[in-house]
Structures are given as C-alpha cells and as structure tokens.
Design a protein around this motif. Structure first.
Motif, PDB file in Angstrom:
ATOM      1  N   SER A 157       0.813  -1.214   0.000  1.00 40.84           N
ATOM      2  CA  SER A 157       0.000   0.000   0.000  1.00 40.84           C
ATOM      3  C   SER A 157       0.847   1.264   0.000  1.00 40.84           C
ATOM      4  O   SER A 157       0.297   2.373  -0.044  1.00 40.84           O
ATOM      5  N   ASP A 158       2.155   1.120   0.039  1.00 41.30           N
ATOM      6  CA  ASP A 158       3.003   2.295   0.187  1.00 41.30           C
ATOM      7  C   ASP A 158       4.018   2.461  -0.951  1.00 41.30           C
ATOM      8  O   ASP A 158       3.729   3.128  -1.919  1.00 41.30           O
ATOM      9  N   TYR A 159       5.194   1.808  -0.894  1.00 43.69           N
ATOM     10  CA  TYR A 159       6.168   2.213  -1.908  1.00 43.69           C
ATOM     11  C   TYR A 159       6.837   1.086  -2.694  1.00 43.69           C
ATOM     12  O   TYR A 159       6.529   0.890  -3.870  1.00 43.69           O
ATOM     13  N   LEU A 160       7.764   0.357  -2.117  1.00 41.63           N
ATOM     14  CA  LEU A 160       8.606  -0.511  -2.940  1.00 41.63           C
ATOM     15  C   LEU A 160       7.815  -1.556  -3.726  1.00 41.63           C
ATOM     16  O   LEU A 160       8.047  -1.738  -4.928  1.00 41.63           O
ATOM     17  N   VAL A 161       6.921  -2.267  -3.065  1.00 43.10           N
ATOM     18  CA  VAL A 161       6.180  -3.324  -3.772  1.00 43.10           C
ATOM     19  C   VAL A 161       5.403  -2.755  -4.958  1.00 43.10           C
ATOM     20  O   VAL A 161       5.510  -3.274  -6.074  1.00 43.10           O
ATOM     21  N   PRO A 162       4.609  -1.688  -4.791  1.00 47.73           N
ATOM     22  CA  PRO A 162       3.911  -1.165  -5.973  1.00 47.73           C
ATOM     23  C   PRO A 162       4.843  -0.614  -7.038  1.00 47.73           C
ATOM     24  O   PRO A 162       4.532  -0.674  -8.228  1.00 47.73           O
ATOM     25  N   GLN A 163       6.003  -0.085  -6.630  1.00 46.82           N
ATOM     26  CA  GLN A 163       6.950   0.412  -7.629  1.00 46.82           C
ATOM     27  C   GLN A 163       7.541  -0.740  -8.440  1.00 46.82           C
ATOM     28  O   GLN A 163       7.727  -0.633  -9.659  1.00 46.82           O
ATOM     29  N   VAL A 164       7.840  -1.833  -7.776  1.00 46.48           N
ATOM     30  CA  VAL A 164       8.338  -3.013  -8.489  1.00 46.48           C
ATOM     31  C   VAL A 164       7.273  -3.528  -9.454  1.00 46.48           C
ATOM     32  O   VAL A 164       7.559  -3.872 -10.609  1.00 46.48           O
ATOM     33  N   GLU A 165       6.029  -3.573  -8.999  1.00 45.88           N
ATOM     34  CA  GLU A 165       4.936  -4.040  -9.851  1.00 45.88           C
ATOM     35  C   GLU A 165       4.718  -3.106 -11.033  1.00 45.88           C
ATOM     36  O   GLU A 165       4.474  -3.553 -12.160  1.00 45.88           O
ATOM     37  N   ALA A 166       4.820  -1.803 -10.803  1.00 46.18           N
ATOM     38  CA  ALA A 166       4.590  -0.831 -11.870  1.00 46.18           C
ATOM     39  C   ALA A 166       5.630  -0.951 -12.977  1.00 46.18           C
ATOM     40  O   ALA A 166       5.360  -0.602 -14.139  1.00 46.18           O
ATOM     41  N   ARG A 167       6.805  -1.428 -12.640  1.00 47.64           N
ATOM     42  CA  ARG A 167       7.866  -1.589 -13.630  1.00 47.64           C
ATOM     43  C   ARG A 167       7.798  -2.936 -14.347  1.00 47.64           C
ATOM     44  O   ARG A 167       8.653  -3.223 -15.188  1.00 47.64           O
ATOM     45  N   ASN A 168       6.812  -3.729 -13.979  1.00 50.14           N
ATOM     46  CA  ASN A 168       6.680  -5.066 -14.576  1.00 50.14           C
ATOM     47  C   ASN A 168       7.963  -5.892 -14.425  1.00 50.14           C
ATOM     48  O   ASN A 168       8.380  -6.600 -15.341  1.00 50.14           O
ATOM     49  N   ILE A 169       8.567  -5.770 -13.263  1.00 44.54           N
ATOM     50  CA  ILE A 169       9.793  -6.535 -12.982  1.00 44.54           C
ATOM     51  C   ILE A 169       9.418  -7.986 -12.747  1.00 44.54           C
ATOM     52  O   ILE A 169       8.548  -8.294 -11.927  1.00 44.54           O
ATOM     53  N   SER A 170      10.065  -8.860 -13.452  1.00 41.39           N
ATOM     54  CA  SER A 170       9.765 -10.282 -13.365  1.00 41.39           C
ATOM     55  C   SER A 170      10.076 -10.824 -11.972  1.00 41.39           C
ATOM     56  O   SER A 170      11.062 -10.430 -11.336  1.00 41.39           O
ATOM     57  N   ALA A 171       9.230 -11.742 -11.515  1.00 45.05           N
ATOM     58  CA  ALA A 171       9.494 -12.393 -10.224  1.00 45.05           C
ATOM     59  C   ALA A 171      10.807 -13.149 -10.263  1.00 45.05           C
ATOM     60  O   ALA A 171      11.480 -13.303  -9.238  1.00 45.05           O
ATOM     61  N   SER A 172      11.215 -13.605 -11.444  1.00 44.36           N
ATOM     62  CA  SER A 172      12.438 -14.401 -11.561  1.00 44.36           C
ATOM     63  C   SER A 172      13.698 -13.540 -11.629  1.00 44.36           C
ATOM     64  O   SER A 172      14.812 -14.065 -11.510  1.00 44.36           O
ATOM     65  N   ALA A 173      13.546 -12.225 -11.809  1.00 41.86           N
ATOM     66  CA  ALA A 173      14.704 -11.341 -11.865  1.00 41.86           C
ATOM     67  C   ALA A 173      15.371 -11.272 -10.494  1.00 41.86           C
ATOM     68  O   ALA A 173      14.703 -11.196  -9.464  1.00 41.86           O
ATOM     69  N   PHE A 174      16.699 -11.277 -10.487  1.00 44.29           N
ATOM     70  CA  PHE A 174      17.428 -11.206  -9.221  1.00 44.29           C
ATOM     71  C   PHE A 174      17.576  -9.752  -8.793  1.00 44.29           C
ATOM     72  O   PHE A 174      17.959  -8.889  -9.582  1.00 44.29           O
ATOM     73  N   LYS A 175      17.275  -9.507  -7.509  1.00 36.54           N
ATOM     74  CA  LYS A 175      17.179  -8.153  -6.990  1.00 36.54           C
ATOM     75  C   LYS A 175      18.098  -7.987  -5.777  1.00 36.54           C
ATOM     76  O   LYS A 175      18.219  -8.874  -4.959  1.00 36.54           O
ATOM     77  N   TYR A 176      18.683  -6.813  -5.674  1.00 38.73           N
ATOM     78  CA  TYR A 176      19.549  -6.438  -4.545  1.00 38.73           C
ATOM     79  C   TYR A 176      18.821  -5.391  -3.720  1.00 38.73           C
ATOM     80  O   TYR A 176      18.319  -4.399  -4.258  1.00 38.73           O
ATOM     81  N   LEU A 177      18.752  -5.597  -2.406  1.00 42.59           N
ATOM     82  CA  LEU A 177      18.137  -4.621  -1.490  1.00 42.59           C
ATOM     83  C   LEU A 177      19.139  -4.247  -0.421  1.00 42.59           C
ATOM     84  O   LEU A 177      19.626  -5.101   0.321  1.00 42.59           O
ATOM     85  N   ASN A 178      19.459  -2.957  -0.327  1.00 43.27           N
ATOM     86  CA  ASN A 178      20.345  -2.454   0.730  1.00 43.27           C
ATOM     87  C   ASN A 178      19.507  -1.987   1.907  1.00 43.27           C
ATOM     88  O   ASN A 178      18.576  -1.187   1.742  1.00 43.27           O
ATOM     89  N   LEU A 179      19.781  -2.491   3.102  1.00 34.99           N
ATOM     90  CA  LEU A 179      19.037  -2.136   4.308  1.00 34.99           C
ATOM     91  C   LEU A 179      20.004  -1.632   5.369  1.00 34.99           C
ATOM     92  O   LEU A 179      20.926  -2.357   5.762  1.00 34.99           O
ATOM     93  N   GLN A 180      19.809  -0.387   5.803  1.00 31.34           N
ATOM     94  CA  GLN A 180      20.628   0.172   6.880  1.00 31.34           C
ATOM     95  C   GLN A 180      19.741   1.080   7.710  1.00 31.34           C
ATOM     96  O   GLN A 180      19.183   2.054   7.215  1.00 31.34           O
TER      97      GLN A 180
END
Length: 423
Positions: free
Chosen positions: A199-222
């Motif tokens: 309902s907020d940011y990253l998930v809908p942004q990923v969906e809006a870009r039609n990024i494949s579920a199989s694509a490998f993704k890097y997430l930096n968390l600090q």
C-alpha cells in the motif's frame, strides 16, 4: 500527534519558511529533533596498489580507482539457478530502505541555491544512481548495464509524519527521483514496513515496472541511527528508542514482507555507524559552525554531544545499544541463512568505521552529522569490495580513502549467502 509516527511517513518540499516547518513538525523548545528535519529550522577493504589505466593482470586481487581499469570478465556459462549462486552482475534490480543516510540527506553540503537541505538521492551509497556517483548501485551497474532502480537527482526531504499540518507536506515519495530507494529521513526501524509494503512504496513500484518475479534483486538495508540518537534521558524525544527486542521485530517484519512479496531478493543488511564518535570528530571544529555559529552544537543527535561525565555515560549507552542492534541484525541474517530459501537470502555487512579518525569533511558541512558525498563514496566502495568476500573479510576496518580503491569482479566470484552461521 507527534512527528515520526511508526506507521506513517510524509515529506516536505523546499524552500519553506521557518514558521511553516516549526508548525509542521516538533517545536524546538519541546523536543530533540531527528536527523534532517531540525536543520530546516536553521536555514576500504582493498589496500593493495591501484592498477594504472589499461593494465591487465590477474583479476582475483586487482584493486583500481575506477572499474573501467578492470579486465573484462566473460559472461556466465550458465544462468544462476537461485539466490545462492549469484555474481553481482546477475542483479537486474537494485532497491534500498533506511533513514536519512540512505536518502543522501545533505550529502553535497552547503549550496548557493535553496538546495542546501536537500536529499541528494543520486549519491546515496546504498541507493544512488547519479551518473558518475560512487554508489553500490552504480558499481553493480558497471557489470550489469541494464540494471534499474538507482535513485537520480535530489529533492526536499521525505520525512516522517507531521501530524496536524500534514496538508503542508508532500504525502508520497517522488518516484522519478527516488526510483527504488524507499528511504525516509527521520525513519526508525518501525518505519521499514511502511517503505516496502504494497500500500506504500517498494512493492507497488516493483509491480509498476513489470519486474519479473524471476529477476534477481539487490536490497540495501541500513537502519538504527535515529534510535541510537534518542537513547539519552535528556533528549526529551516524543518516542523512546526501540529496545533491541522491538528493533529486531521491526526489521524481521519488513524483511519477511520483502521475502513474500519481492521474490529472488538478496538483502544486504548493513550495521550501524559508530555515531558516538561524532563527539570526538567534531569537537572544536570551525567546519561545524558554518550554519549555526555556536561551537560543537548538533540538534539532530544531541545525545552524542553532551559534555563532561554525563556525555561519557550517554555515549557509552549509545555504544551498548549499537552493539546490541548489530547483534540482533546478525541473528536475523543467520536465521535466514539457516532457512536457506531458494528465492530469498540475507547477508551481513557490519560497518566498522573508525569515525573519530576520519577527516572532518567526511561529514556534511551543513550539520556535521550526515555523511558527505565523499563519505558515501567510501561506504559504497567498502560495500562493493566486501560483497563477494567471506564473513571474516567483511569485518575488516573501513579505512578512509580520499580516492577509494575498488575490487575488480572475478569470473569465479559469488555472493556468500551462508557465511555468518559460524559467527
């Protein structure tokens, strides 16, 4: 209502008058402010010799000052089958979550324009994608040219809830700038879920870009600096700092949400900067009196700058909490490594930065608290250099370098996703 509600974050645009900011956030006389918001009220691992440009040697131990100096590496003979067999060039997406540090707040220092108080998202060590900036996304992109997600440019701060004056503030991220950097200035660990959920940011942004579920993704968390800066009894914060149990729970909830909604993600969990070192680094520094002409004053992390015995006690409390936060983050990473999901992994990168030994220009000259663009570059180089190394190598001290050295990628490199289990 108070600023920085755990579940709701907003932003503000610049330029803005002092009164509108005071009305929209915490009164200076009542609260100790969290990073960035208060400012508006005051309008490597590698140590071997670098390789000269164009010189080709064995890739395994090459360090350079630009990845363009590295030997070419051959494409993989077969595609990676899971997150446990990744080379950095297998990533096609980069994302980031965190606080004002990951948002690149104040990184470019004082400006002759009204941009001084901006978030310079494009140079953020963990989320930035500005052309020519030394960031982890750009270093990955050198080997993966179609990489998407790095933030570009800058804008006014996207901070946490301003309560009754929410109408004065931007109520969402700025996707053309932020891209997939969901960090929020002033954020606590309790805000992480807000950054990622559908309902907020990253998930809908990923969906809006039609990024494949199989694509490998890097997430930096600090995350965690703001909690550390609220540990002293005299901070008069509207929120008490998250204890280690709450901190751990908040991070776990956010990471589990990512696992179940953004598959094939590797989360690079980064530790805490040694925030209490700001006291020694900034003491008696004229560099830190350019905006507020008072010696050794910092309104964002006052707990770190208390003088005398009370300050010594407070800094010790900060250090103890920092150690406990890092221990909990390591525990989370170890738990995920034991579970050994094929489509989700977490790696641990502590930040052993001897900040008191760094040059003063490692900090922004706006507030002597946030990292400068040069410091972002040092953090990015360290994060990149350690990405494919083992857990022991990732604990080596991150030394200051005016021109950071970078490790060339080797064909045999893989990101170690189970190296913390023995720690």
């Amino acid at each position: 209502m108070t600023c920085f509600q755990p579940q709701r974050c907003l932003g503000y645009n610049q330029p803005r008058g002092l009164q509108s900011l005071v009305d929209s956030c915490l009164p200076l006389s009542q609260y100790s402010m969290t990073p960035l918001i208060v400012l508006a009220a005051f309008a490597t691992l590698a140590t071997s010799t670098s390789v000269p440009f164009g010189k080709r040697t064995t890739a395994a131990s090459i360090t350079v000052t630009s990845l363009t100096q590295c030997p070419d590496i051959a494409p993989r003979s077969s595609a990676a089958q899971s997150v446990h067999d990744l080379r950095p060039d297998d990533f096609s997406v980069v994302m980031a979550v965190g606080d004002s540090i990951t948002a690149g707040a104040l990184a470019k220092g004082r400006q002759i324009t009204n941009d001084t108080l901006s978030e310079w998202r494009g140079v953020s060590f963990g989320g930035g994608g500005d052309n020519g900036a030394l960031t982890i996304p750009n270093l990955i992109k050198y080997y993966s040219p179609t990489l998407q997600g790095g933030a570009v440019g800058h804008h006014g701060a996207e901070g946490c809830d301003a309560g009754k004056s929410a109408a004065l503030l931007r109520t969402s991220w700025d996707p053309p700038v932020d891209q997939l950097d969901g960090a929020l200035s002033g954020a606590y660990s309790s805000n992480l879920l807000h950054m990622v959920k559908a309902s907020d940011y990253l998930v809908p942004q990923v969906e809006a870009r039609n990024i494949s579920a199989s694509a490998f993704k890097y997430l930096n968390l600090q995350i965690g600096t703001n909690e550390l800066c609220q540990v002293c009894p005299g901070s008069m914060s509207p929120l008490t700092p998250a204890g280690a149990d709450a901190f751990e729970k908040n991070v776990r909830v956010a990471m589990e949400y990512v696992r179940t909604h953004i598959p094939n993600t590797v989360v690079n969990v980064m530790g805490q900067l040694h925030v209490s070192d700001i006291y020694a680094l900034t003491l008696n520094q004229p560099y830190c009196s350019k905006i507020v002409p008072l010696p050794h004053v910092n309104f964002e992390c006052a707990c770190a700058l208390l003088p005398g015995l009370s300050g010594d006690v407070t800094r010790a409390l900060m250090d103890d909490l920092q150690t406990e936060f890092d221990a909990r983050l390591l525990k989370i990473v170890q738990d995920y490594q034991r579970k050994n999901y094929t489509d989700f992994a977490a790696i641990w990168q502590p930040l052993p930065v001897p900040l008191a030994q760094y040059p003063i220009y490692a900090l922004s000259d706006v507030d002597c608290f946030h990292p400068s663009e040069k410091f972002h570059g040092v953090l990015a180089a360290a994060g990149w250099n350690r990405l494919t190394l083992n857990a022991t190598a990732r604990t080596e001290t991150i030394k200051w370098q005016d021109v950071p050295t970078l490790r060339c990628l080797d064909e045999a490199d893989r990101i170690s996703t189970n190296g913390t289990l023995d720690q």
